[in-house]
Enzyme design. Sequence first.
Site, PDB file in Angstrom:
ATOM      1  N   TYR A 142       0.824  -1.213   0.000  1.00 21.48           N
ATOM      2  CA  TYR A 142       0.000   0.000   0.000  1.00 21.48           C
ATOM      3  C   TYR A 142       0.856   1.260   0.000  1.00 21.48           C
ATOM      4  CZ  TYR A 142      -4.581  -2.125   0.853  1.00 21.48           C
ATOM      5  OH  TYR A 142      -5.762  -2.808   0.733  1.00 21.48           O
ATOM      6  N   LYS A 187       3.578 -15.476   3.152  1.00 21.98           N
ATOM      7  CA  LYS A 187       3.813 -16.240   1.910  1.00 21.98           C
ATOM      8  C   LYS A 187       5.317 -16.439   1.814  1.00 21.98           C
ATOM      9  CE  LYS A 187       2.403 -18.048  -2.020  1.00 21.98           C
ATOM     10  NZ  LYS A 187       1.587 -19.274  -2.070  1.00 21.98           N
ATOM     11  N   ASP A 219      -2.414 -18.488   1.253  1.00 24.62           N
ATOM     12  CA  ASP A 219      -3.374 -19.254   0.440  1.00 24.62           C
ATOM     13  C   ASP A 219      -4.027 -20.334   1.289  1.00 24.62           C
ATOM     14  OD1 ASP A 219      -0.845 -20.412   0.558  1.00 24.62           O
ATOM     15  OD2 ASP A 219      -0.801 -21.072  -1.532  1.00 24.62           O
ATOM     16  N   ASP A 243      -6.094  -7.146   4.272  1.00 25.12           N
ATOM     17  CA  ASP A 243      -7.230  -6.555   3.565  1.00 25.12           C
ATOM     18  C   ASP A 243      -8.104  -7.649   2.969  1.00 25.12           C
ATOM     19  OD1 ASP A 243      -8.817  -4.546   2.279  1.00 25.12           O
ATOM     20  OD2 ASP A 243      -7.771  -5.052   0.413  1.00 25.12           O
ATOM     21  N   ASP A 247     -12.081  -9.305   4.392  1.00 25.98           N
ATOM     22  CA  ASP A 247     -13.330  -9.361   3.626  1.00 25.98           C
ATOM     23  C   ASP A 247     -13.873 -10.788   3.656  1.00 25.98           C
ATOM     24  OD1 ASP A 247     -13.187  -6.663   2.848  1.00 25.98           O
ATOM     25  OD2 ASP A 247     -13.915  -7.121   0.829  1.00 25.98           O
TER      26      ASP A 247
HETATM   27  C1  IPM Z   1     -10.339  -1.505   3.984  1.00 22.84           C
HETATM   28  C2  IPM Z   1     -10.598  -0.917   2.624  1.00 22.84           C
HETATM   29  C3  IPM Z   1      -9.469   0.036   2.261  1.00 22.84           C
HETATM   30  C4  IPM Z   1      -8.198  -0.787   2.223  1.00 22.84           C
HETATM   31  C5  IPM Z   1      -9.660   0.776   0.929  1.00 22.84           C
HETATM   32  C6  IPM Z   1     -10.959   1.527   0.909  1.00 22.84           C
HETATM   33  C7  IPM Z   1      -8.503   1.662   0.623  1.00 22.84           C
HETATM   34  O1  IPM Z   1     -10.789  -1.909   1.679  1.00 22.84           O
HETATM   35  O2  IPM Z   1     -10.268  -0.726   4.971  1.00 22.84           O
HETATM   36  O3  IPM Z   1     -10.220  -2.709   4.088  1.00 22.84           O
HETATM   37  O4  IPM Z   1      -7.887  -1.439   1.200  1.00 22.84           O
HETATM   38  O5  IPM Z   1      -7.482  -0.789   3.219  1.00 22.84           O
HETATM   39 MN    MN Z   2     -10.690  -3.921   2.472  1.00 25.47          MN
END
Ligand code: IPM
Ligand code: MN
Length: 353
Positions: A142, A187, A219, A243, A247
């Site tokens: 990032y 990894k 993975d 990240d 999710d």
């Molecule tokens: C998160 C989001 C952010 C990230 C984006 C919006 C930049 O997906 O907080 O997980 O990738 O960190």
């Molecule tokens: Mn995210």
Amino acid sequence: MNLKIAVLAGDGIGPEISEQGVNVLTAVAEKFGHNVSYKSALCGAAAIDAVGDPFPEETFLTCQEADAVLFSAVGDPKFDNNPSATVRPEQGLLAMRKKLGLFANIRPVQTFDCLIHKSPLKDELVRGADFICIRELTGGMYFGEKHEGDDMAYDTNCYTRPEVERILKVGYEYALRRRRHLTVVDKANVLASSRLWRKVAQEMAPLYPDVTTDFMYVDNASMRMIQEPRFFDVMVTENTFGDILTDEGSCISGSMGLLPSASTGTGTPVFEPIHGSWPQAKGLNIANPLAQILSVAMLLEYFNLSTEGALVREAVDASLQANVRTPEIQVADGARYGTKEVGEWIVDYIRKH
Ligand code: IPM
Ligand code: MN
């Protein structure tokens, strides 16, 4: 306690859920005799539209002066569909993390018994799953050196030893307070940066003899999270992996709208839902405010206001039990509750209990 809160509502559904988070915090403050003051500040697309910068200096100052930031969401499709946009709402979030030194992002993955059926995973796998993903937040790809040419582009995944040490330390501290199991996700079979993580973790593990440390390739970890989510207690990983995995983790509980997070480090801590700005739902009063409200619980707990935090969690549980739910988690024949109504119900519960 006196608390100064910077409120960064952002874009899309941000302002709607922010309002409910603020109302809940105010209700708690009134009940327990705390003095909470708020200052709103611009960020994301809203800030680009107003002043051309997704994290303006004034917002940064407001955050610096505050004890905590209550953040909602940023992002707008008009930027997503324009690859040549030179400034994007997400840059505001990244600038905030970097400028406030928020290197540790704490993302708990919890399940709610009454919502287990909403999970895409089988009941028996999900019930009781309860782990924390600790995502490194200010390093890695990032923030590494980038190049963006027409024919070649790269991002570099750079980590230094102190960056790895401090995030692992956070991981161990959480593990000590929980089930004493730390999984370092990397990894290391391919990436040099991961091998540094693993080396540093192997050196640190003996300092925490009460914690079982294990290592898992990312993975494999993504598979294990689905096959056996209860395996995990505390997971610590780099920015990009964290990240993606969080999710995935949010699916375990059945709705992204349920998961809060805390970002801590050297500057003012930030409390925010893990979900995004869901622009399609903007202004429709359908977004789930619970991730934001649970972020308020995390904020209270950060300041050692554990009774207050527990009451917020109890109120959230009670709202779910009472089927006071936004559409994506409502039962088939359940009444319709919007963002506002769920928030109001929770505020009312807090006042009465
Ligand atoms: C998160 C989001 C952010 C990230 C984006 C919006 C930049 O997906 O907080 O997980 O990738 O960190
Ligand atoms: Mn995210």
